[in-house]
Enzyme design. Structure first.
Site, PDB file in Angstrom:
ATOM      1  N   ASP A 208     -21.304 -28.833  -6.408  1.00  0.00           N
ATOM      2  CA  ASP A 208     -21.642 -27.982  -7.778  1.00  0.00           C
ATOM      3  C   ASP A 208     -21.125 -28.589  -9.016  1.00  0.00           C
ATOM      4  OD1 ASP A 208     -23.320 -25.883  -9.114  1.00  0.00           O
ATOM      5  OD2 ASP A 208     -20.878 -25.349  -9.215  1.00  0.00           O
ATOM      6  N   GLU A 268     -12.883 -39.772   7.409  1.00  0.00           N
ATOM      7  CA  GLU A 268     -12.115 -38.756   8.505  1.00  0.00           C
ATOM      8  C   GLU A 268     -13.192 -38.031   9.650  1.00  0.00           C
ATOM      9  OE1 GLU A 268      -9.222 -35.555   7.843  1.00  0.00           O
ATOM     10  OE2 GLU A 268      -8.717 -37.115   6.371  1.00  0.00           O
TER      11      GLU A 268
END
Length: 549
Positions: A208, A268
Site C-alpha cells: 500500500d 529468501e
C-alpha cells in the site's frame, strides 16, 4: 505432485498473473455479525478457482481499531478478531493452495494506527526507545506546522502532540501516524513482520502507498502545482491535495535502497512476488519505472492511469502502454480498472451506455489482453455498479469529510452478492451488515449469472480460460496498430505465437481491413466479431482475435 508443490515451482508465476482482490469486510460473513471474515473467504475460494484467477490479494485483516478499516494497523503479526484468528488464516492459505490459488496480502508499512504500541511509546516524550520511530518535528516559531504538506484525507499532514510539544506527520488520517523509515530499526521491524507472513505460507504482497515510505529530512515545503497540471487521479477534485507538487512528502529517492532490502527478504523464500501501489498523479509511471528496475526491487507496480475518472479510448490506452514502456523498460505492469478506493469502472466509465453488459465484457477482455498482470476487484466479474449510499450509511471517513462533493469509497465496498433470493444477497445472515446491500445488485448475483449463457460472469470465465490457452496474452510483447473507427488493435507475440487483438471501444459497428498476413480466426473468447473476405466487422463492444500462421 501436490497443489502446493505446483505452486512453488514457478518463480515467474506473477508475470501475467490474474489476481483477484478480496476486500475481507465485504466478501463473506461466516459468523452472522454483518462483517466478512477469513472463514468466509475460505468458503468462497471455489468461486475464485472456477473463475480462473491465479492468485488472490486480500486487503488488510491485521489487528486494527478500524478507523480506516484495516489500513491502520495496530499489530502487524496478528489477525483482528473481527476477521478471525491466525489459525483461520492458515486454513485459508492451505485451502487456496489446494485449489491452485496463490495468496497475496496487503502490507501497510508507510504508517501504523495511533493505537500501535510503537506509537504509544513514541508519543510519550523525546527520549524513549522509539522516540524517532515516527516523523516528529518542531513547530515553526509561530506555532504552525513545520511544512505546508497536506493530508490526502483533508487538512494539514501534521498533527500536534502536547506531550512532546511537537507535530507528527500523517499523510492520511490523524490516527495514522507515518513511520520514520529513515531509522534502520524501523525498517528491521517491518522486515521482521514481512518474514512472519512469509513463514506462514503467503506467496506475495501488495504494498500500500509504496511511494509514501520516506519523507524529506530537510522538511522542505512542496511547491504549488500549476492548475493545468492538476488532476483527480490520486485525490478527488475537491481536495486541495491536488494543488501541490508532492516532491518532499513522498517520492523520495531513499526509498530505492529500502525496496532492495525488502526484495532481499522476499528472495529468501521460493516464488514470492510483490506489487506496489504508486499513488502520484504527475510522476506515477516514472516512479513505477524506478521501483521495478534492475530486478532487485519490486516485481511489478501499478499507477493510477486506468483508475482515473475518464473512460479510456483506443488512443489513450496505447499512450499509457507506450509511456509505461518508456518509463519502465525493465519493468512489468499490473493493471486494474477497479479497486476498493475508486468508483467501480462500470459506473465510472459506463454512464449513458445502453448495453452495460457488452461494455463490461469488452473492457474485461481488454484488461486481460494488455501486456502486464491483472487485478480484478470482487464483484467486477458481475458488472456490479457503484452503490449510491445515503449519508447515514457511510462508514468511510474520507467520504464523510468531503460529502456531498465526494461520496467516499463505500460505494465500491458494499457486500458481494452471492444469492439473489437470500438475506443480504447471501453475504450475511445478520439483520444489518456493515454496509447495506443495494437492491439493484441482487439481480447480478453469482447464482443468477452462474451457468447463464451470455452473462458477464460466464464471460469472465470464458475469457480467462481463453487467455490461459494463449501464452502470448499472458507474457507476450505488445505492438499497437493504427486506430481505425474507435477500434483498438495490437498484436501480442511470445515464443513463436503471434496474436491479433481488436477491440471496438464504441457503440456503433466498426469495419476495418484485416492486417496483411496469414491469420487463423480464434473463437472461444466470448466477444462478437466476424471476418468476411478481408474485412473484420465488429459490432458495438465487439472483439476479434486471430493467430498468425
Amino acid at each position: 505432485m501436490t497443489s502446493s508443490s505446483i505452486l512453488t515451482a514457478d518463480k515467474d508465476w506473477w508475470r501475467g498473473a490474474v489476481i483477484y482482490q478480496i476486500y475481507p469486510r465485504s466478501f463473506q460473513d461466516s459468523n452472522s455479525d454483518g462483517i466478512g471474515d477469513l472463514k468466509g473467504i475460505t468458503s468462497r475460494l471455489p468461486h475464485v478457482a472456477e473463475l480462473g484467477a491465479d492468485a488472490i490479494w486480500i486487503s488488510p485483516f491485521f489487528t486494527s481499531p478500524m478507523r480506516d478499516f484495516g489500513y491502520d494497523v495496530s499489530n502487524y503479526c496478528d489477525v483482528d478478531p473481527i476477521f478471525g484468528t491466525l489459525a483461520d488464516f492458515d486454513d485459508l492459505v492451505a485451502e487456496a493452495h489446494r485449489l491452485g490459488i496463490r495468496v497475496m496480502i496487503d502490507l501497510v508499512i508507510s504508517h501504523t494506527s495511533s493505537d500501535h504500541p510503537w506509537f504509544q511509546e513514541s508519543r510519550k516524550d523525546r527520549d524513549n526507545a522509539r522516540a524517532d520511530w515516527y516523523v516528529w518535528a518542531d513547530p515553526k516559531p509561530d506555532g504552525t506546522p513545520p511544512t505546508n504538506w497536506l493530508s490526502i484525507f483533508g487538512g494539514s499532514a501534521w498533527q500536534w502532540n502536547p506531550d512532546r510539544m511537537q507535530y507528527y506527520l500523517h499523510n492520511f488520517l490523524t490516527s495514522q501516524p507515518d513511520l520514520n523509515l529513515h531509522n534502520p530499526k524501523v525498517q528491521d521491524a517491518l522486515l521482521d513482520a514481512t518474514r512472519f507472513w512469509l513463514e506462514r505460507g503467503v506467496d506475495g504482497f501488495r504494498l500500500d502507498t509504496i511511494n509514501f515510505y520516506f519523507h524529506d529530512q530537510q522538511l522542505r515545503d512542496n511547491p504549488a502545482l500549476e492548475p493545468e497540471r492538476r488532476n483527480a487521479n490520486t485525490a478527488p477534485a475537491v481536495n486541495p491535495y491536488n494543488f501541490q507538487e508532492h516532491l518532499y512528502d513522498k517520492n523520495r529517492p531513499e526509498n530505492l535502497e529500502f525496496l532492495k532490502r525488502f526484495r532481499a527478504v522476499l528472495d529468501e523464500f521460493p516464488a514470492i512476488a510483490a506489487v506496489g501501489e504508486v499513488g502520484d498523479s504527475q510522476r506515477g509511471l516514472e516512479i513505477v519505472g524506478e521501483y521495478t528496475s534492475g530486478g532487485d526491487k519490486m516485481h511489478m507496480c501499478y499507477a493510477f492511469e486506468f483508475l482515473a475518472p475518464e473512460r479510456p479510448t483506443p488512443v489513450s490506452v496505447a499512450e499509457v502502454l507506450h509511456a509505461f514502456a518508456a518509463a519502465a523498460p525493465e519493468g512489468w505492469a499490473c493493471w486494474a480498472f477497479s479497486n476498493h478506493d475508486v468508483m467501480r469502472h462500470v459506473s465510472r466509465w459506463g454512464d449513458g451506455v445502453e448495453d452495460i453488459d457488452g461494455f463490461a465484457k469488452l473492457f474485461a477482455s481488454l484488461l486481460m489482453s494488455l501486456r502486464g498482470s491483472v487485478c480484478i476487484y470482487e464483484g467486477e466479474e458481475l458488472a456490479l455498479p457503484e452503490a449510491d449510499l445515503a449519508f447515514e450509511d457511510l462508514q468511510d471517513p474520507y467520504g464523510i469529510e468531503f460529502w456531498p462533493a465526494f461520496k467516499g469509497r463505500d460505494g465500491s465496498r458494499t457486500p458481494m452478492v452471492w444469492e439473489s433470493g437470500s438475506l443480504n444477497g447471501g453475504f450475511s445472515s445478520a439483520p444489518k451488515p456493515w454496509l447495506p446491500v443495494p437492491v439493484e445488485h441482487l439481480s447480478r448475483s453469482v447464482d443468477t449469472q452462474k451457468g447463464t449463457q451470455g452473462s458477464v460472469l460466464e464471460h469472465y470465465r470464458t475469457f480467462l480460460a481463453f487467455r490461459k490457452q494463449h501464452p502470448a496474452l499472458v507474457k507476450g510483447d505488445i505492438r499497437f496498430l493504427p486506430v481505425t473507427d474507435n477500434v483498438l488493435g495490437f498484436t501480442r507475440t511470445h515464443d513463436g505465437e503471434k496474436l491479433l487483438c481488436l477491440f471496438n471501444m464504441g457503440e456503433t459497428t466498426a469495419r476495418l481491413p484485416l492486417p496483411p498476413g496469414d491469420w487463423t480466426v480464434l473463437d472461444d473468447h466470448g466477444l462478437a466479431g466476424n471476418l468476411e473476405g478481408g474485412t473484420v466487422e465488429l459490432p458495438a463492444w465487439g472483439g476479434f482475435f486471430a493467430r498468425h500462421v
